[in-house]
Design a protein around this motif. Sequence first.
Motif, PDB file in Angstrom:
ATOM      1  N   THR A 391      11.379  -8.610   0.735  1.00 53.64           N
ATOM      2  CA  THR A 391       9.945  -8.847   0.577  1.00 53.64           C
ATOM      3  C   THR A 391       9.651  -9.523  -0.756  1.00 53.64           C
ATOM      4  OG1 THR A 391       9.481  -6.874   1.927  1.00 53.64           O
ATOM      5  CG2 THR A 391       7.676  -7.748   0.608  1.00 53.64           C
ATOM      6  N   LYS A 394      10.418 -13.118  -0.330  1.00 56.00           N
ATOM      7  CA  LYS A 394       9.401 -13.722   0.530  1.00 56.00           C
ATOM      8  C   LYS A 394       8.104 -13.963  -0.233  1.00 56.00           C
ATOM      9  CE  LYS A 394       6.867 -12.946   4.850  1.00 56.00           C
ATOM     10  NZ  LYS A 394       6.642 -11.996   5.969  1.00 56.00           N
ATOM     11  N   ASN A 395       7.736 -13.010  -1.120  1.00 54.91           N
ATOM     12  CA  ASN A 395       6.502 -13.132  -1.895  1.00 54.91           C
ATOM     13  C   ASN A 395       6.652 -14.024  -3.126  1.00 54.91           C
ATOM     14  OD1 ASN A 395       5.443 -11.390  -0.055  1.00 54.91           O
ATOM     15  ND2 ASN A 395       5.141  -9.675  -1.442  1.00 54.91           N
ATOM     16  N   THR A 422       5.926  -3.485   2.298  1.00 57.42           N
ATOM     17  CA  THR A 422       6.958  -3.697   3.312  1.00 57.42           C
ATOM     18  C   THR A 422       6.486  -3.243   4.683  1.00 57.42           C
ATOM     19  OG1 THR A 422       7.905  -1.503   2.854  1.00 57.42           O
ATOM     20  CG2 THR A 422       8.813  -3.374   1.632  1.00 57.42           C
TER      21      THR A 422
END
Length: 748
Positions: A391, A394-395, A422
């Motif tokens: 995550t 991804k961020n 998440t």
Amino acid sequence: MNKREEEFHKRLLVTFRGEAQEHLRAISNGLLGLETPKPREEEAGVLETIFRACHTLKGAARAVNLTDIESICQSLEDIFDDWRHEGIKRSSETFNSLHKALESMNRRLSSMKADGTLIGEEELSRVAAGLSVLVKMPPIPESAEGGKPHPHLYPLPEGEDNSLPFKGRVRVGMGSLSHDTIKISTAKLNALLHKSEEMLAIKRTEGQRYSEVNDIYNTFDAFKRKMSAISPIEDTETSEYVVLQLKSIKNKLSALKKSARQADVIFTRAVDNLIDESKKAMMQSFSEITEGFPLLVRSVSHEQGKEVILKIQGEDVEVDRRILAEIKDPLIHIIRNCIDHGIEYPAVREANNKDRTGTISINISLKENSKVEIIISDNGKGIDIEKIKGTSIKNGLISRETAESLNDEDALSFIFHSGFSTSPLITSISGRGLGLAIVREKIDNLSGTVTVKSELNSGTAFSIIIPVTLATFRGILIRVNDQVFIVHSNNVLKVMMIKKDEIKTVENRECIVYNSRPVSYVRLKDILQIDTGKSIRPKSEYVTVLILKGMDINIAAGVDEIIEESEVLVKNLGTQLVRVRNVSVAAIMGTGRTVPVLNVSDLIRTALKNAVSALPVYPVMTTEVETEKLSILVAEDSITSRILLKNILESAGYNVRTAVDGVDAITMLKTEDFDLVVSDIEMPRMDGFGLCSKIRSDKKLAELPVVLVTALETREDREKGISVGANAYIVKSSFDQSNLIEVIRRLI
């Protein structure tokens, strides 16, 4: 009623509210206890306690003419009495009804206006009717006087003032007041403490005065010795006069020094004792906020279909009530997080050879240096470190290479970043990644710390350390150009001097090496936007640096001078300056001067906004989007809702197309490109669940974000939303257009 009678009645209602809330808490806690199997004798004791509390509350409500509360209490009393004789089965539905009745009465009491009047009778009337059906008896009928209490409830003792509205002394179930306790408003206690704290400035002034007198005495003593070494004056009369005068001045200075020292000692002792006693008056035990936690756990876990028990130890630990008020919300956030993300569903726990009922534990203990540690732990599924790293990548918080080198502690720290989550589904209470970010910010503002440890399939533990009191703290006085500031000692890892050539540039960011790791270097005058033309520090090849910590991030801050470390008296900025960037509070020094106390978390945030990475190895990437380039498909069969959603999204800058149901939406998705789908669930031909499943099964559309906006709000519906692959689930009953836009921006 005349004016005097009205005032008396209002005061009586205020007294009743305080007493009633205590009884309701006792009943609520008793009900929570009865839901867990107990030995017969212990259970009988709990039943007797809640029966008596209910009976007392009924009488008190009757005394102040609140017949709706009286009616509910009568029904509760009948239920508890039947329970004592095993006349009613204690089903989960019965417990739910009773808790709802208590919540309704609490809402009624909480709605009391400033003038003492109450609102909300309609809700209680419905609750009373429901309970009366449960016990198969009608609510208490109103008296012949139209609901007013019966005259015999107010006996008139001899000699009483007949002009009072309730003739005679009315005891609202309070019992007799103890001789060693009184009730006092928190506003008065706050005023007392503030006045006491102001004495610290006077105490420091006295200490400074003694220091100045002592300096004069020492200077004169040195002067006298110097004079004695000089050749004596030839004029004997003059010489004797000079000696006598010097001796007289020294004696007076000696007496003044002794007097100043005694005054300093006495005043210091008196002020310290006064402040200590005032602080004690402001102290409250954690039970003031934790007593509502069992009901919170029951409510949230039942809503999610989970079984959870709460264990609390150390509730008697006392802290400043101001800290208690600030720490309540962070604790609630963490508890909800434990239930929502930590504790598994009963069937899942049993499949993993766990007790179907999960446990959340809160342990509160005093630590050294006037600190309190709060550990909130659960025995749930723990946190998946690899999921955290995924995550974070991804961020845009870290690169894939950096993620591979992170240890578990560093990886877990990302859960406190704003917007980090998440959760596979965004709902009205979870998935936005705001809760833990708020927790850290509030604890930072209390000069506390929060850390987390977790073991997969075993559980998670949050550790919070906060000060016992906010009145004073140890602070480091620093100078930036010609201005003085204070930094809380807890936020300073180290103070050091470095050579200017030790400041290196890495990827266009200045940094220094601390503990063998690169740490971003910032000049505090740049962060605070102080005019660089006023520096009073002489040029030097060295730089004074503070290693600051906050939000799990370290930065090196360059300052002009470290003045001293000392005890600091806190003063709030007032309502006009309730939120000043980079400044948390003000402090009063011994000279009476007011000095700003810097908010380290704000400083770090400001540094990040200025594109100065606090962790050079963790590049921060922008998450802003060009909304005008993004296209959204809205699937909604209701023309009203369809137009509403279209207008909201177009106003936010998105290109919007609409479909009347799932079939229409799938057809459009095959011929046009979209960045996100917003869909209702209940639609003809193909509902939202079916549409989401179709999207996930199509290779070209599998990664397309889907937001479900629906009136279906049960746990089963939310779980189905997860199972079909929805990214967000927004319930129409709590619909907020800013909420929808926020969710969409997070997803695309």
